[in-house]
Design an enzyme around this catalytic site. Structure first.
Site, PDB file in Angstrom:
ATOM      1  N   CYS A  85       0.828  -1.194   0.000  1.00 27.93           N
ATOM      2  CA  CYS A  85       0.000   0.000   0.000  1.00 27.93           C
ATOM      3  C   CYS A  85       0.866   1.248   0.000  1.00 27.93           C
ATOM      4  O   CYS A  85       2.082   1.185  -0.101  1.00 27.93           O
ATOM      5  CB  CYS A  85      -0.897   0.005   1.239  1.00 27.93           C
ATOM      6  SG  CYS A  85      -1.798  -1.544   1.519  1.00 27.93           S
ATOM      7  N   ARG A  98      -4.876   1.470  -0.480  1.00 26.51           N
ATOM      8  CA  ARG A  98      -4.734   0.032  -0.273  1.00 26.51           C
ATOM      9  C   ARG A  98      -4.655  -0.765  -1.564  1.00 26.51           C
ATOM     10  O   ARG A  98      -5.458  -0.577  -2.478  1.00 26.51           O
ATOM     11  CB  ARG A  98      -5.921  -0.498   0.550  1.00 26.51           C
ATOM     12  CG  ARG A  98      -5.743  -1.983   0.915  1.00 26.51           C
ATOM     13  CD  ARG A  98      -6.955  -2.564   1.604  1.00 26.51           C
ATOM     14  NE  ARG A  98      -6.693  -3.949   2.001  1.00 26.51           N
ATOM     15  CZ  ARG A  98      -7.612  -4.873   2.146  1.00 26.51           C
ATOM     16  NH1 ARG A  98      -8.891  -4.577   1.942  1.00 26.51           N
ATOM     17  NH2 ARG A  98      -7.280  -6.104   2.488  1.00 26.51           N
ATOM     18  N   LEU A  99      -3.657  -1.654  -1.603  1.00 23.68           N
ATOM     19  CA  LEU A  99      -3.587  -2.717  -2.593  1.00 23.68           C
ATOM     20  C   LEU A  99      -3.995  -3.994  -1.867  1.00 23.68           C
ATOM     21  O   LEU A  99      -3.272  -4.483  -0.996  1.00 23.68           O
ATOM     22  CB  LEU A  99      -2.170  -2.844  -3.149  1.00 23.68           C
ATOM     23  CG  LEU A  99      -1.947  -3.882  -4.257  1.00 23.68           C
ATOM     24  CD1 LEU A  99      -2.686  -3.484  -5.524  1.00 23.68           C
ATOM     25  CD2 LEU A  99      -0.457  -4.043  -4.540  1.00 23.68           C
ATOM     26  N   ASN A 149       2.096  -0.619   5.318  1.00 26.04           N
ATOM     27  CA  ASN A 149       2.482  -0.987   3.961  1.00 26.04           C
ATOM     28  C   ASN A 149       3.399  -2.187   4.053  1.00 26.04           C
ATOM     29  O   ASN A 149       4.472  -2.093   4.651  1.00 26.04           O
ATOM     30  CB  ASN A 149       3.206   0.197   3.287  1.00 26.04           C
ATOM     31  CG  ASN A 149       3.917  -0.199   2.012  1.00 26.04           C
ATOM     32  OD1 ASN A 149       3.491  -1.092   1.303  1.00 26.04           O
ATOM     33  ND2 ASN A 149       5.024   0.470   1.720  1.00 26.04           N
ATOM     34  N   GLY A 150       2.988  -3.336   3.496  1.00 27.68           N
ATOM     35  CA  GLY A 150       3.871  -4.490   3.497  1.00 27.68           C
ATOM     36  C   GLY A 150       3.152  -5.800   3.735  1.00 27.68           C
ATOM     37  O   GLY A 150       1.939  -5.907   3.579  1.00 27.68           O
ATOM     38  N   GLU A 151       3.929  -6.801   4.114  1.00 27.98           N
ATOM     39  CA  GLU A 151       3.416  -8.139   4.412  1.00 27.98           C
ATOM     40  C   GLU A 151       4.217  -8.708   5.583  1.00 27.98           C
ATOM     41  O   GLU A 151       5.437  -8.536   5.652  1.00 27.98           O
ATOM     42  CB  GLU A 151       3.568  -9.078   3.209  1.00 27.98           C
ATOM     43  CG  GLU A 151       2.833  -8.643   1.963  1.00 27.98           C
ATOM     44  CD  GLU A 151       1.326  -8.749   2.080  1.00 27.98           C
ATOM     45  OE1 GLU A 151       0.862  -9.494   2.970  1.00 27.98           O
ATOM     46  OE2 GLU A 151       0.624  -8.096   1.297  1.00 27.98           O
ATOM     47  N   ASP A 191      -2.750  -9.224   8.128  1.00 27.70           N
ATOM     48  CA  ASP A 191      -1.619  -8.999   9.016  1.00 27.70           C
ATOM     49  C   ASP A 191      -1.620  -7.600   9.625  1.00 27.70           C
ATOM     50  O   ASP A 191      -0.931  -7.361  10.621  1.00 27.70           O
ATOM     51  CB  ASP A 191      -0.293  -9.288   8.312  1.00 27.70           C
ATOM     52  CG  ASP A 191      -0.245  -8.752   6.896  1.00 27.70           C
ATOM     53  OD1 ASP A 191      -1.177  -8.041   6.485  1.00 27.70           O
ATOM     54  OD2 ASP A 191       0.726  -9.057   6.179  1.00 27.70           O
ATOM     55  N   GLY A 217      14.242 -12.497  -7.314  1.00 31.34           N
ATOM     56  CA  GLY A 217      15.499 -13.058  -6.819  1.00 31.34           C
ATOM     57  C   GLY A 217      16.449 -12.001  -6.307  1.00 31.34           C
ATOM     58  O   GLY A 217      17.635 -12.284  -6.099  1.00 31.34           O
TER      59      GLY A 217
END
Length: 619
Positions: free
Chosen positions: A2, A57-58, A84-86, A109, A383
């Protein structure tokens, strides 16, 4: 994933009247709209007393109930968060909360973070494993808590003016506040011409614009801002045998990839055919019953069939190795192509995305590829970071590079300043600025007592790469992906991998004169040998000479305009002299990819940066 933004001033009440409330709500909306592309699914604002929070928000987790700002209540007090994040260890954290008697209303989360703070206080940050930047307002203590993840994967910028704190995921969100204006002083120019496209940790280049450092959190209250470091690399003795180390690396990397598959929307991956993206793709693919349900993407440039030039940094193209991976894993694959004129045009949008001059066509091409990937996916595994953590770059092992006194990816300031006027070069005094910045950073390297000089040097190189070079690539990945609402995840930057690998001796990372041999051995039998043991080749770039010609023509046009912001600092005679000499692709001035064409592009980005921000110059 987000965009967050907001402001706080504990000496004021932003909602004391209806007119005041409307004014500051509009400011929150303006800030949120400036970075709305980071999340177009939902939005929200929170304005109460001294604090304003906004969120774009995404939707990735709990698509229905995860709206932010999220508010929870305890003891008659409010707790509000924008995030913002995971978070990848939510299951473990949820178990802790349940044992404490907490219950969750959602499966996202965001709520886990807020409840963890309500239960454990600010120290809970050290328990998180993920990519994050968040701000929590605690009305009980009347404080604001800001935090950023261990590796610096998610951004968080801020500025303080008198008692006013303004923050945002990107610098442009700060400038959307009516009291914050762009200004550049001499140190800002030193960052641009001496350090850039990297940035000194914590530095936002613009005067008084700061970035929360990785592994740090801050508490803002009526007494000001108080910053705390909650995580740092730590030097420890490595006691595992080589075989045990191989097994541990295999587990940690595989577990990180599997954890980062968590999502309520489809996940895809970048598949370059290199070792790192191939490992990520191989492990991720195993989580699908039908590999055709897993999208993968590779990148190249039109004309490289004809113009590609093999060199020590980029010995071969990736196409053949992509084909080998596809024959083994059978994913749903797309080959994305970009041409040189698209690259030139996207130099401007990539500058807007980053708010600063960046990695030139490396940024521009990634921006283009992310724009296409985002049409089919919201989440992508990458990666990124394996080279910094496992020692993949030449400056880890080539003696002439490891012996440098200075940042190993940036050997000299001469190339960077070759277009500047002599008087401006003298004012900048870049060599001293860059060396002192380097010396200060090296002195912070965590060392183990009793290590010999060679081991200390390897720790220093590793530390510099994680704290500097890796930050530049993570910065690029966040801005280019989030500019199109694409969440990029980085399994190799898992904090457990960083902690472990920092203490693995160099002779385990680099065996038989093969870079990243430890990582290769950890995944032996899980990838085709042709891919696993290929020579490292970096992110692709165009070798079409028409690209350099287009850049040269554009820069000449810019410098012929006496109204150009570059006119007073650049020397047109120097440019004309340089253009008469053939460019040398094999001598990069930053990393492995930025050579003479990228220098021209960097100056073009710089001129555009001046145009869109019109910063006040404070020399």
């Amino acid at each position: 994933m987000c965009g967050i933004s907001g402001f706080c001033d504990f000496s004021r009440n932003f909602t004391i009247s209806g007119a005041s409330s409307e004014k500051y709500t509009k400011t929150l909306i303006d800030m949120r709209r400036s970075i709305a592309y980071r999340g177009m699914d939902e939005c929200g604002e929170y304005l109460k007393g001294s604090v304003g929070l906004s969120h774009a928000r995404l939707s990735i987790r709990d698509l229905t109930n995860g709206r932010q700002p999220m508010i929870r209540y305890q003891g008659g007090h409010e707790y509000a968060i924008v995030f913002n994040g995971e978070i990848y260890n939510t299951d473990e954290l949820l178990s802790m909360l349940m044992m404490s008697g907490r219950t969750c209303d959602t499966t996202c989360d965001t709520e886990i973070i807020l409840l963890m703070y309500m239960e454990y206080g600010e120290d809970f940050v050290s328990m998180l494993n993920g990519i994050y930047a968040f701000v929590i307002y605690d009305s009980t203590e009347n404080i604001l808590i800001m935090a950023r993840d261990h590796a610096g994967i998610k951004p968080l910028f801020y500025t303080i003016q008198d008692n006013l704190l303004v923050f945002g995921s990107e610098i442009k969100a700060l400038f959307a506040h009516p009291d914050v204006h762009p200004c550049v002083d001499i140190d800002g120019f030193r960052e641009i011409f001496g350090i850039g496209p990297a940035r000194t940790p914590g530095c936002g280049v613009f005067k008084n614009i700061c970035e929360m450092k990785p592994g740090h959190y801050a508490i803002y209250n009526a007494n000001g801002l108080h910053i705390h470091r909650y995580w740092e690399l730590t030097a420890k003795e490595h006691t595992d045998s080589y075989e045990e180390t191989v097994d541990k690396v295999s587990y940690l990397v595989s577990d990180a990839i599997r954890r980062q598959m968590v999502s309520d929307v489809p996940v895809c991956s970048f598949l370059s055919g290199g070792i790192d993206s191939s490992i990520v793709t191989a492990i991720a693919c195993k989580t699908f019953e039908n590999p055709k349900d897993f999208n993968t993407f590779s990148f190249d440039f039109t004309g490289n069939d004809k113009y590609f030039i093999s060199n020590s940094f980029q010995p071969e193209r990736d196409n053949r190795y992509v084909d080998i991976m596809l024959s083994e894993f059978h994913t749903s694959h797309s080959r994305l192509m970009c041409d040189e004129m698209e690259l030139v045009d996207l130099l401007y949008e990539s500058t807007r995305a980053k708010d600063l001059p960046g990695m030139a066509d490396v940024d521009a091409s990634m921006l283009y590829f992310c724009s296409i990937v985002s049409k089919s996916n919201k989440v992508v595994l990458t990666g990124e970071c394996a080279d910094e953590i496992f020692g993949g770059y030449p400056w880890f092992y080539r003696p002439e590079l490891t012996a440098r006194k200075g940042f190993p990816w940036s050997p000299t300031t001469d190339v960077r300043t070759c277009l500047l006027r002599d008087d401006f070069i003298n004012t900048l005094d870049l060599d001293n600025y860059v060396y002192e910045t380097y010396r200060t950073s090296v002195a912070q390297t965590p060392l183990l007592y009793g290590e010999d000089d060679a081991a200390k040097k390897q720790r220093q190189i590793s530390y510099l790469n994680i704290k500097w070079f890796m930050q530049t690539l993570l910065d690029r990945m966040d801005r280019t992906s989030m500019h199109y609402g694409l969440e990029a995840r980085v399994p190799f930057a898992d904090r457990r991998i960083m902690d472990y690998m920092y203490n693995v001796p160099w002779n385990m990372k680099y065996r038989n004169n093969v870079e990243k041999s430890l990582l290769r051995n950890a995944f032996s039998g899980k990838l085709p040998d042709e891919v696993l043991f290929r020579k490292k080749s970096p992110y692709p770039k165009t070798y079409n000479p028409e690209y350099e010609t287009a850049l040269a023509n554009k820069l000449c046009d810019i410098l012929s305009d006496t109204n150009s912001s570059l006119y007073d600092i650049c020397d047109t005679d120097k440019l004309n002299t340089l253009l008469k000499e053939p460019s040398e692709y094999g001598k990069p001035w930053f990393g492995q990819l930025m050579a003479f064409p990228q220098l021209l592009a960097y100056y073009i980005q710089l001129e555009y940066w001046f145009r869109i921000y019109s910063p006040k110059i404070c020399l």
